[in-house]
Design a protein around this motif. Structure first.
Motif, PDB file in Angstrom:
ATOM      1  N   PRO A 177       0.813  -1.227   0.000  1.00 51.19           N
ATOM      2  CA  PRO A 177       0.000   0.000   0.000  1.00 51.19           C
ATOM      3  C   PRO A 177       0.843   1.271   0.000  1.00 51.19           C
ATOM      4  O   PRO A 177       0.484   2.255  -0.658  1.00 51.19           O
ATOM      5  N   ALA A 178       1.976   1.274   0.720  1.00 51.28           N
ATOM      6  CA  ALA A 178       2.841   2.453   0.738  1.00 51.28           C
ATOM      7  C   ALA A 178       3.481   2.678  -0.622  1.00 51.28           C
ATOM      8  O   ALA A 178       3.621   3.821  -1.080  1.00 51.28           O
ATOM      9  N   ARG A 179       3.866   1.591  -1.289  1.00 49.52           N
ATOM     10  CA  ARG A 179       4.452   1.711  -2.627  1.00 49.52           C
ATOM     11  C   ARG A 179       3.428   2.276  -3.620  1.00 49.52           C
ATOM     12  O   ARG A 179       3.745   3.148  -4.432  1.00 49.52           O
ATOM     13  N   THR A 180       2.218   1.792  -3.541  1.00 47.09           N
ATOM     14  CA  THR A 180       1.167   2.290  -4.428  1.00 47.09           C
ATOM     15  C   THR A 180       0.830   3.740  -4.122  1.00 47.09           C
ATOM     16  O   THR A 180       0.603   4.543  -5.035  1.00 47.09           O
ATOM     17  N   ALA A 181       0.784   4.094  -2.839  1.00 45.48           N
ATOM     18  CA  ALA A 181       0.503   5.483  -2.462  1.00 45.48           C
ATOM     19  C   ALA A 181       1.605   6.418  -2.945  1.00 45.48           C
ATOM     20  O   ALA A 181       1.333   7.551  -3.363  1.00 45.48           O
ATOM     21  N   ALA A 182       2.869   5.968  -2.898  1.00 47.37           N
ATOM     22  CA  ALA A 182       3.972   6.810  -3.348  1.00 47.37           C
ATOM     23  C   ALA A 182       3.875   7.092  -4.846  1.00 47.37           C
ATOM     24  O   ALA A 182       4.098   8.223  -5.296  1.00 47.37           O
ATOM     25  N   VAL A 183       3.514   6.079  -5.633  1.00 42.81           N
ATOM     26  CA  VAL A 183       3.369   6.282  -7.076  1.00 42.81           C
ATOM     27  C   VAL A 183       2.208   7.229  -7.368  1.00 42.81           C
ATOM     28  O   VAL A 183       2.306   8.116  -8.226  1.00 42.81           O
ATOM     29  N   SER A 184       1.097   7.052  -6.654  1.00 34.16           N
ATOM     30  CA  SER A 184      -0.032   7.967  -6.829  1.00 34.16           C
ATOM     31  C   SER A 184       0.354   9.384  -6.426  1.00 34.16           C
ATOM     32  O   SER A 184      -0.081  10.361  -7.061  1.00 34.16           O
ATOM     33  N   GLY A 185       1.152   9.509  -5.378  1.00 37.78           N
ATOM     34  CA  GLY A 185       1.616  10.829  -4.963  1.00 37.78           C
ATOM     35  C   GLY A 185       2.480  11.501  -6.010  1.00 37.78           C
ATOM     36  O   GLY A 185       2.445  12.734  -6.168  1.00 37.78           O
ATOM     37  N   ILE A 186       3.261  10.709  -6.760  1.00 38.27           N
ATOM     38  CA  ILE A 186       4.054  11.277  -7.855  1.00 38.27           C
ATOM     39  C   ILE A 186       3.138  11.945  -8.877  1.00 38.27           C
ATOM     40  O   ILE A 186       3.423  13.043  -9.381  1.00 38.27           O
ATOM     41  N   GLY A 187       2.031  11.287  -9.187  1.00 33.79           N
ATOM     42  CA  GLY A 187       1.087  11.879 -10.137  1.00 33.79           C
ATOM     43  C   GLY A 187       0.485  13.170  -9.635  1.00 33.79           C
ATOM     44  O   GLY A 187       0.334  14.134 -10.402  1.00 33.79           O
ATOM     45  N   LEU A 188       0.128  13.223  -8.357  1.00 39.29           N
ATOM     46  CA  LEU A 188      -0.440  14.454  -7.805  1.00 39.29           C
ATOM     47  C   LEU A 188       0.601  15.562  -7.734  1.00 39.29           C
ATOM     48  O   LEU A 188       0.308  16.727  -8.031  1.00 39.29           O
ATOM     49  N   LEU A 189       1.815  15.214  -7.332  1.00 45.58           N
ATOM     50  CA  LEU A 189       2.848  16.225  -7.156  1.00 45.58           C
ATOM     51  C   LEU A 189       3.259  16.852  -8.490  1.00 45.58           C
ATOM     52  O   LEU A 189       3.486  18.062  -8.574  1.00 45.58           O
ATOM     53  N   TYR A 190       3.330  16.041  -9.538  1.00 45.50           N
ATOM     54  CA  TYR A 190       3.755  16.528 -10.858  1.00 45.50           C
ATOM     55  C   TYR A 190       2.571  16.712 -11.801  1.00 45.50           C
ATOM     56  O   TYR A 190       2.734  16.647 -13.020  1.00 45.50           O
ATOM     57  N   ASP A 623      -9.142  -5.333   1.422  1.00 43.92           N
ATOM     58  CA  ASP A 623      -8.820  -5.603   0.017  1.00 43.92           C
ATOM     59  C   ASP A 623      -8.266  -4.345  -0.646  1.00 43.92           C
ATOM     60  O   ASP A 623      -8.972  -3.336  -0.775  1.00 43.92           O
ATOM     61  N   ASN A 624      -6.998  -4.420  -1.068  1.00 44.25           N
ATOM     62  CA  ASN A 624      -6.365  -3.357  -1.851  1.00 44.25           C
ATOM     63  C   ASN A 624      -5.726  -3.913  -3.119  1.00 44.25           C
ATOM     64  O   ASN A 624      -4.803  -3.322  -3.663  1.00 44.25           O
ATOM     65  N   GLN A 625      -6.238  -5.036  -3.593  1.00 48.83           N
ATOM     66  CA  GLN A 625      -5.572  -5.718  -4.693  1.00 48.83           C
ATOM     67  C   GLN A 625      -5.677  -4.943  -6.001  1.00 48.83           C
ATOM     68  O   GLN A 625      -4.694  -4.822  -6.734  1.00 48.83           O
ATOM     69  N   TYR A 626      -6.869  -4.430  -6.312  1.00 48.36           N
ATOM     70  CA  TYR A 626      -7.081  -3.783  -7.601  1.00 48.36           C
ATOM     71  C   TYR A 626      -7.134  -2.261  -7.512  1.00 48.36           C
ATOM     72  O   TYR A 626      -7.038  -1.589  -8.530  1.00 48.36           O
ATOM     73  N   HIS A 627      -7.327  -1.737  -6.324  1.00 46.05           N
ATOM     74  CA  HIS A 627      -7.402  -0.281  -6.166  1.00 46.05           C
ATOM     75  C   HIS A 627      -7.136   0.041  -4.709  1.00 46.05           C
ATOM     76  O   HIS A 627      -7.723  -0.571  -3.810  1.00 46.05           O
ATOM     77  N   LEU A 628      -6.234   0.984  -4.471  1.00 46.09           N
ATOM     78  CA  LEU A 628      -5.907   1.383  -3.103  1.00 46.09           C
ATOM     79  C   LEU A 628      -7.086   2.128  -2.495  1.00 46.09           C
ATOM     80  O   LEU A 628      -7.564   3.122  -3.043  1.00 46.09           O
ATOM     81  N   GLN A 629      -7.548   1.649  -1.358  1.00 49.94           N
ATOM     82  CA  GLN A 629      -8.749   2.224  -0.747  1.00 49.94           C
ATOM     83  C   GLN A 629      -8.567   3.691  -0.378  1.00 49.94           C
ATOM     84  O   GLN A 629      -9.521   4.470  -0.416  1.00 49.94           O
ATOM     85  N   ALA A 630      -7.363   4.084  -0.030  1.00 51.35           N
ATOM     86  CA  ALA A 630      -7.134   5.475   0.373  1.00 51.35           C
ATOM     87  C   ALA A 630      -7.435   6.450  -0.758  1.00 51.35           C
ATOM     88  O   ALA A 630      -7.814   7.608  -0.508  1.00 51.35           O
ATOM     89  N   LEU A 631      -7.299   6.021  -2.010  1.00 53.25           N
ATOM     90  CA  LEU A 631      -7.559   6.907  -3.141  1.00 53.25           C
ATOM     91  C   LEU A 631      -9.035   7.245  -3.280  1.00 53.25           C
ATOM     92  O   LEU A 631      -9.387   8.140  -4.055  1.00 53.25           O
ATOM     93  N   ARG A 632      -9.899   6.539  -2.590  1.00 53.13           N
ATOM     94  CA  ARG A 632     -11.338   6.830  -2.663  1.00 53.13           C
ATOM     95  C   ARG A 632     -11.657   8.230  -2.150  1.00 53.13           C
ATOM     96  O   ARG A 632     -12.704   8.781  -2.475  1.00 53.13           O
ATOM     97  N   HIS A 633     -10.767   8.816  -1.369  1.00 55.01           N
ATOM     98  CA  HIS A 633     -11.031  10.137  -0.801  1.00 55.01           C
ATOM     99  C   HIS A 633     -10.494  11.278  -1.664  1.00 55.01           C
ATOM    100  O   HIS A 633     -10.619  12.439  -1.267  1.00 55.01           O
TER     101      HIS A 633
END
Length: 702
Positions: A177-190, A623-633
């Motif tokens: 989950p941390a790895r997925t959140a970091a990649v998503s954060g790259i998209g938001l930051l840039y 379950d975070n297999q197909y989509h990270l739940q934190a991104l729902r917010h």
């Protein structure tokens, strides 16, 4: 809404683990003794986010800004953490196990308050917290610095992505989950920067193959987040088909070609393959202690082996949505044609049904201005070959619904009940026997269909280029494809008219929601014959319901509320955690900000909505297999406060005034205390509607 009191911690309500049983309303506590230990981890995280989103945004607080002291003050005390085992070295801040505080940190980032923390505070959270704390900090800091390309935050995110670390650190353990959140954060930051390095990195990460068992866990959500992040970095920078345009500095990367290969599959790109093999050789050449030479215990993935072709089950969702975000509102016909739906039964068998939904959504984002708020537009998204086959199934079901058909169905049902035990005949989808019977009837009569029967009205006549053998098709594939395509069209229309309250769009989507409800709840011959599998039906129903709520966000429409409550009422074994999440989110959107807020439709708003309401909902709370739940917010990034107050210029008090409003969107007026009609001269709004008014969608009259 609430405010941050400097001397008081924010109150996060506890999760309710008890309920009332009608008709006596007796309280029944939920027995959690046999449940998994991590059952409440992510619900607690969501609960903390919900509490934090009640705080106003950074620009709406005036002088009462949230400070670092207040955030640190709300950190759970050390007593909330378990006692460290004997022999371990204690720290000033023991590990924080309060997952709701992790959600609060993410909410503060979404509201723009997390920038008050210093990097040392962030370091303490990342090193002393749990996985949810890391996710909340990474995504919160990225959302707070959205589009700024801040270097300090970028370094923090890169430390949690193994592919960006030197080979000697590549084996560092990072939770999925941390790895997925970091990649998503790259998209938001840039976001919107078109950054060359990040674009090239994310493009390669979509199709990266696992080199260890740890990386293989959560690989689907990681690839999806890479695709979404790549779309955010190059948001609406693809250019249209006529003038070309786009980011010239990225032309050598062949983004469209490589993303299309990720969508349709096939052999891996030679350039990508050579780079991957070089990276593997470099990683294998580093010893255990950093010395040159192969390591004897070099890790390899033991659970997944992939051949020469691309695994589209992993790469297609992210690549499809990436193309949609890159060419958002560009009307690029060339790119939209790459996402065309299958037009033959053979090609239909080569595409997973849920990927058809994403293709429709991506095409809708590209052909933004072509979307019409009508049921006809939704119907036009269905390929002709699927529409014809579906119409034949409807016609056959109507014929089967006659007296002879009902008698045959009853006889078949009694026979199957005698041949099989009740445990096998019981089906949550309701009526699989009827589906098999109707399919068998159509299969047996397909070869005997003649032109005379077609002319008599028993079946629709074959279309151009269609023979009588075309009637013999995989009907379950037709049901699945039809449901997914309709749900995708509803989602695309919801994005197009997000927060507008467009009654035509809401009516068109509501019609499809009611169609899915009939397929789920009713047991007549037509519903049974057209019903796909129950999990697919639930997912498509939730997707359409969320789309309806996106259109009517902040309106509090009573008819939509009744419909959503009717969907939520059914609760059986087939209703999963994701269904409750989707319907609860839809009701929350309907009353967004208590009626004072709505959703924006700018490119960054649409991207946030796609991340938040990705139409693949979790099966369980963990379950975070197909989509990270934190991104729902991430929908909070698209929330716009639209409120018009009529204030007396002398007393500064809210007053009631009649207004006339013009515009193409649904509008309403705040109800305030009445004043004399001769004090203010304004024409009356007709018809009168009570509620709130979008401040940027009106013109004053009078």
């Amino acid at each position: 809404r609430t405010s941050a009191v400097p001397a008081e911690p924010i109150q996060v309500p506890k999760l309710a683990m008890a309920g009332r049983v009608p008709p006596t309303n007796a309280t029944l506590a939920f027995d959690v003794s046999e449940c998994p230990s991590d059952m409440t981890v992510w619900p607690d995280f969501h609960n903390g986010v919900a509490a934090g989103l009640r705080l106003p945004k950074a620009g709406d607080m005036g002088s009462g800004q949230i400070t670092r002291t207040w955030i640190v003050y709300n950190r759970p005390p050390p007593s909330a953490s378990p006692t460290p085992p004997p022999g371990t070295h204690g720290n000033n801040h023991p590990p924080v196990k309060d997952h709701s505080h992790a959600g609060l940190l993410f909410a503060l980032g979404l509201q723009g308050h997390l920038s008050s923390l210093s990097m040392t505070d962030v370091y303490d959270y990342l090193t002393q917290g749990t996985v949810t704390t890391s996710v909340g900090v990474l995504l919160g800091m990225s959302a707070c610095k959205k589009g700024t390309c801040d270097q300090s935050v970028s370094k923090m995110l890169c430390l949690h992505i193994p592919s960006l670390l030197p080979p000697s650190f590549a084996t560092m353990e990072v939770a999925p989950p941390a790895r997925t959140a970091a990649v998503s954060g790259i998209g938001l930051l840039y976001m919107g920067s078109g950054h060359r390095l990040m674009t090239e990195f994310l493009l390669g990460e979509i199709g990266r193959r696992p080199r260890s068992d740890g990386i293989a866990i959560g690989r689907e959500s990681y690839a999806l987040s890479c695709g979404l992040a790549l779309g955010l970095v190059n948001l609406s920078k693809g250019g249209d088909s006529e003038s070309g345009g786009g980011n010239v500095g990225l032309s050598d990367l062949r983004l469209e070609e490589r993303l299309h290969r990720y969508v349709v599959g096939g052999p891996e790109d030679p350039e990508t393959k050579s780079k991957r093999e070089a990276a593997d050789r470099a990683a294998a050449g580093i010893g255990a202690g950093g010395a040159a030479g192969p390591s004897p215990d070099q890790e390899k993935c033991s659970c997944i082996y992939e051949g020469e072709n691309i695994n589209t089950d992993v790469t297609a969702p992210g690549a499809t949505l990436c193309l949609g975000l890159m060419y958002l509102k560009t009307r690029n016909k060339s790119v939209s044609s790459r996402l065309a739906l299958p037009d033959t039964h053979f090609l239909l068998d080569c595409v997973r049904p849920d990927l058809l939904l994403l293709r429709v959504v991506a095409r809708s984002m590209i052909l933004w201005d072509d979307i019409e708020p009508t049921s006809l537009w939704i119907e036009d998204q269905i390929p002709v070959i699927i529409r014809r086959s579906f119409d034949r199934m409807v016609k056959k079901a109507e014929n089967t619904a006659g007296f002879a058909g009902l008698a045959s169905f009853a006889a078949l049902h009694m026979q199957t009940s005698q041949d099989h035990p009740p445990s096998r005949t019981a089906n949550t989808s309701g009526g699989s026997n009827a589906v098999d019977f109707i399919d068998a009837e159509m299969q047996g009569r397909a070869k005997s269909v003649s032109e005379d029967e077609a002319k008599s009205g028993d079946l629709p006549p074959p279309g151009d280029g269609e023979t009588e053998e075309d009637v013999d098709v995989d009907r379950q594939a037709i049901r699945q494809a039809h449901a997914h395509i309709v749900a995708g069209a509803c989602f695309g229309m919801g994005l197009r008219y997000a927060g507008s309250g467009n009654e035509q769009a809401a009516s068109a989507i509501m019609e499809r929601v009611e169609h899915f409800i009939r397929l789920r709840d009713e047991s007549d011959a037509i519903s049974v014959a057209l019903r796909p599998e129950r999990p697919i039906l639930e997912m498509c129903l939730c997707c359409a319901a969320v789309s309806l709520a996106i259109v009517m966000a902040g309106t509090g429409d009573v008819h939509v509320l009744k419909l959503l409550r009717a969907i939520r009422w059914r609760c059986d074994e087939a209703v999963r955690y994701g269904t409750h999440m989707a319907i609860g989110s839809a009701i929350g959107l309907l009353f967004l900000g208590g009626g004072t807020c709505t959703l924006g439709n700018e490119p960054e708003d649409i991207a946030a909505l796609v991340m938040a309401f990705f139409p693949r909902f979790p099966r369980s709370t963990s379950d975070n297999q197909y989509h990270l739940q934190a991104l729902r917010h991430c929908y909070a990034l698209a929330v716009k406060r639209r409120l018009l107050h009529a204030i007396d210029i002398d007393t500064k008090e809210n007053v009631f005034v009649p207004l006339e409003v013009s515009g193409g969107f649904r509008v309403s007026l705040l109800v305030c205390s009445p004043i004399r009609s001769d004090d203010i001269t304004l024409t009356y709004f007709h018809p009168p509607v009570l509620g709130y008014l979008c401040a940027d969608c009106f013109e004053w009259k009078g």
